[in-house]
Scaffold this motif. Sequence first.
Motif, PDB file in Angstrom:
ATOM      1  N   LEU A  66     -30.223  -3.545  24.954  1.00 42.67           N
ATOM      2  CA  LEU A  66     -29.866  -2.625  23.814  1.00 42.67           C
ATOM      3  C   LEU A  66     -30.439  -2.686  22.536  1.00 42.67           C
ATOM      4  N   MET A  67     -30.748  -3.782  22.152  1.00 39.65           N
ATOM      5  CA  MET A  67     -31.583  -3.681  20.811  1.00 39.65           C
ATOM      6  C   MET A  67     -32.895  -2.708  20.690  1.00 39.65           C
ATOM      7  N   ALA A 110     -28.727  -0.838  17.129  1.00 41.60           N
ATOM      8  CA  ALA A 110     -29.690  -1.880  17.253  1.00 41.60           C
ATOM      9  C   ALA A 110     -29.489  -3.147  15.959  1.00 41.60           C
ATOM     10  N   ILE A 111     -28.934  -2.612  15.064  1.00 39.36           N
ATOM     11  CA  ILE A 111     -28.392  -3.449  13.931  1.00 39.36           C
ATOM     12  C   ILE A 111     -27.331  -4.591  14.577  1.00 39.36           C
ATOM     13  N   VAL A 112     -26.459  -4.133  15.278  1.00 43.60           N
ATOM     14  CA  VAL A 112     -25.314  -4.864  15.787  1.00 43.60           C
ATOM     15  C   VAL A 112     -25.845  -5.720  16.784  1.00 43.60           C
ATOM     16  N   GLN A 153     -28.681 -19.826  22.726  1.00 42.36           N
ATOM     17  CA  GLN A 153     -28.981 -18.933  23.984  1.00 42.36           C
ATOM     18  C   GLN A 153     -29.188 -17.293  23.307  1.00 42.36           C
ATOM     19  N   VAL A 154     -30.011 -16.596  24.134  1.00 45.62           N
ATOM     20  CA  VAL A 154     -30.084 -15.157  23.871  1.00 45.62           C
ATOM     21  C   VAL A 154     -29.457 -14.178  24.781  1.00 45.62           C
ATOM     22  N   SER A 155     -28.776 -13.370  24.226  1.00 46.31           N
ATOM     23  CA  SER A 155     -27.943 -12.228  25.032  1.00 46.31           C
ATOM     24  C   SER A 155     -29.122 -11.721  25.510  1.00 46.31           C
ATOM     25  N   ILE A 156     -28.870 -11.275  27.221  1.00 39.94           N
ATOM     26  CA  ILE A 156     -29.691 -10.503  27.832  1.00 39.94           C
ATOM     27  C   ILE A 156     -29.250  -9.044  27.325  1.00 39.94           C
TER      28      ILE A 156
END
Length: 195
Positions: free
Chosen positions: A152-153, A128-130, A144-147
């Motif tokens: 995964l978060m 979650a932190i990564v 941008q936001v990573s899908i």
Amino acid sequence: MQDYQHAHRDREPPITDRQTPDGSAGGIFPMNVWTIEGALTATETKWSRKGKTYFARLAFQNANGRAEELKKVVVEDCVAAELVAGAQGRSYLFKSMGVKGLYGVRFADGREVHAYPGDQSMIFAFIAIVWLVLNILYISTRDQVSILGLILMPLGIFGWWWCRKVRREIEQLWANDTGATGSVPERTPASIVSN
């Protein structure tokens, strides 16, 4: 349906996981922790390293005479050292995120040993932190936001929460159990339900 019931009428009904002593599901100790009361009849160790032992198989003879076998069980070394064929007592088990473990035994002679073999919550917290940090970097550098990060978060946060929940249930079960028969959930045969 009639043929199925006729063909399987002589079979022993399946074991349902983690019922309360009164036979109802749920209660104080829901679906993650349970006990087996009886004798350990066989063990088969697959590997042992980093303070943990992985049993390919643990076989028990319940107090009611019924044989039960568990496969793929993780145990701390201090508990595994006490798991020898013929040992009588109450074994405390859990299942969390696909990992089955034995975290303690209260022996019939009064000895007891317990240690929780899981550190999965830290793995999920790390995930979650990564992905939180990577999403912040993506937003600040690329707009941008990573899908993948958005998927995964939350999974990492849920996994961390679930593992901590199971750990609390384990600690509560161990602390509240007096060792008396029927004071904690034990696996019991289910009745066959016809549809």
